[in-house]
Design an enzyme around this catalytic site. Structure first.
Site, short mmCIF file in Angstrom:
data_model
loop_
_atom_site.label_atom_id
_atom_site.label_comp_id
_atom_site.label_asym_id
_atom_site.label_seq_id
_atom_site.Cartn_x
_atom_site.Cartn_y
_atom_site.Cartn_z
CE LYS A 173 -3.89 -19.66 21.51
NZ LYS A 173 -3.20 -20.77 22.25
CB THR A 184 2.26 -14.12 24.87
OG1 THR A 184 1.25 -14.93 25.45
CG2 THR A 184 1.72 -13.45 23.63
CD GLU A 270 -5.06 -24.08 29.69
OE1 GLU A 270 -5.10 -24.25 28.46
OE2 GLU A 270 -4.32 -24.73 30.45
CG ASN A 394 -3.75 -28.09 30.81
OD1 ASN A 394 -3.19 -27.84 29.75
ND2 ASN A 394 -4.15 -27.14 31.63
#
Length: 399
Positions: A173, A184, A270, A394
């Site tokens: 993820k 990661t 994102e 964010n």
């Protein structure tokens, strides 16, 4: 994401909706490893590493794990002594319910930093997780560990050796807070091959270099980064000899799974709309090449130009110029967008046209290749653009 996710003999998974932060979706995963399985891991180098990272490191140093426990929604980072106590308690809960030693449980968390991790949801969910473990639980588990990810990320490879089949399957993820400094956000790769722990660690460290350690979405290294490679040995195929056909095939399969997962993270960055490979050539050292590559990849002006599909090559040129190379001869620097040379001899290439640059920037995937004229070293990293949605995601992360 791989369309064909292959189960791994000796590895079972289960997921549950524990309600740790999210409602109406799975957010807790238990992965069971066969007795005698080997495990290797790399963890974040962020000084503010999360409590589960510290606990997992300590446990892995002492004994081979039997269970990995992964929660999403709460990172249990920046939580001090209470966070450590919570991580140990989650391990104790698994141990008590399964009959293993507490240090045979490795905890992992991802989500919001700075919030205490509640342990009641773990206590109520662990018995059900233990009773629902299955080898085909990869897809549900990959979805359960997601935070801002828009898709689950899985990859599998399989190869045959002397009539026996070896499988490698992984999930990860990650979407934001991505500039890995070891691995990661969270990645878990499993195989049914048989290999000693020391050799398994070498395989993992070699695999993360060009994959998870060569990607960036936003330049931020997470407090919770962890990448784990486990080998159940259930296939009976020994891959410990790196010079053997079995060893070479195994290393290639692990490398490919890690690369596919790493690429999936950048594709799912994102708000990302572009996948961009940055290639730096003719550097004095790989470290210098990576310094240039990351300077370009992390430039907000470059990243916003990528989002706008704007061939504003001056932004790339400026980033190279401030990347910290001593005695850079700008006349030796050449820069390309895919096949289109945009910079040479200290300025815009004589054959460059705005139309040619625009044709490349309109693509959803392309490369920026930079030759700095200093030596023979090179590197490659993957990155993405910076869009409106990145700011929105964010800005609203905790709401």
């Amino acid at each position: 994401m791989s369309d064909d996710v292959l189960p791994v003999a000796g590895i079972r998974l289960a997921s549950a909706a524990a309600g740790i932060r999210y409602q109406g979706r799975d957010d807790l995963v238990l992965m069971e490893l066969a007795e005698g399985a080997a495990a290797a891991a790399v963890f974040t180098r962020n000084a503010f590493c999360a409590a589960p990272v510290t606990v997992a490191r300590r446990h892995l140093e002492k004994i081979s794990p039997r269970y990995l426990l992964i929660n999403s929604g709460n990172a249990n980072a920046g939580t001090g002594d209470a966070g450590m106590a919570a991580s140990y308690e989650t391990c104790r809960l698994v141990a008590a319910a399964s009959g293993v030693a507490m240090n045979q449980v490795l905890p992992f968390s991802t989500g919001v930093i700075g919030e205490d991790l509640p342990t009641d949801p773990f206590a109520s969910s662990i018995p059900g997780l233990l009773s629902s473990l299955q080898e085909v639980g990869w897809r549900q588990a990959a979805a359960a560990i997601m935070t801002t990810d828009t898709v689950s990320k899985l990859a599998s490879r399989r190869f045959d050796v002397h009539g026996k089949t070896v499988t490698v399957t992984g999930m990860c993820k990650g979407s934001g807070m991505i500039r890995p400094d070891m691995a990661t956000m969270l990645a878990f790769v499993a195989t049914d091959a048989r290999i000693p722990k020391a050799e398994l660690q070498q395989v993992l460290e070699t695999a993360v270099g060009p994959s998870f350690n060569s990607i960036t979405v936003d330049g931020d290294t997470s407090t919770n980064d962890a990448c784990v490679l486990v080998a159940s040995g259930a296939s009976g195929v020994d891959v410990g000899d790196r010079e053997s056909a079995e060893g070479q095939a195994f290393r290639q399969a692990v490398d490919e799974v890690c690369m596919e997962l790493a690429r999936a993270i950048v594709l799912d960055g994102e708000g990302a709309t572009k996948l961009v490979e940055i290639l730096v050539e003719e550097a004095e050292s790989e470290a210098q090449a990576r310094q240039v590559a990351y300077t370009v990849a992390h430039s907000p002006l470059v990243k916003t130009a990528l989002f706008a599909s704007d061939p504003n090559w001056g932004r790339i040129l400026a980033a190279v110029g401030r990347s910290g190379i001593d005695d850079l001869d700008i006349r030796q620097v050449r820069i390309w967008l895919d096949e289109v040379c945009i910079v040479s001899n200290g300025g815009r290439d004589a054959g460059y046209t705005e139309e040619a640059g625009q044709s490349v920037m309109n693509r959803s995937s392309f490369s920026i290749r930079i030759a700095v004229g200093k030596g023979q070293a090179s590197t490659r990293i993957l990155t993405c653009d910076l869009s409106f949605d990145y700011v929105k995601i964010n800005a609203e992360y905790r709401t």
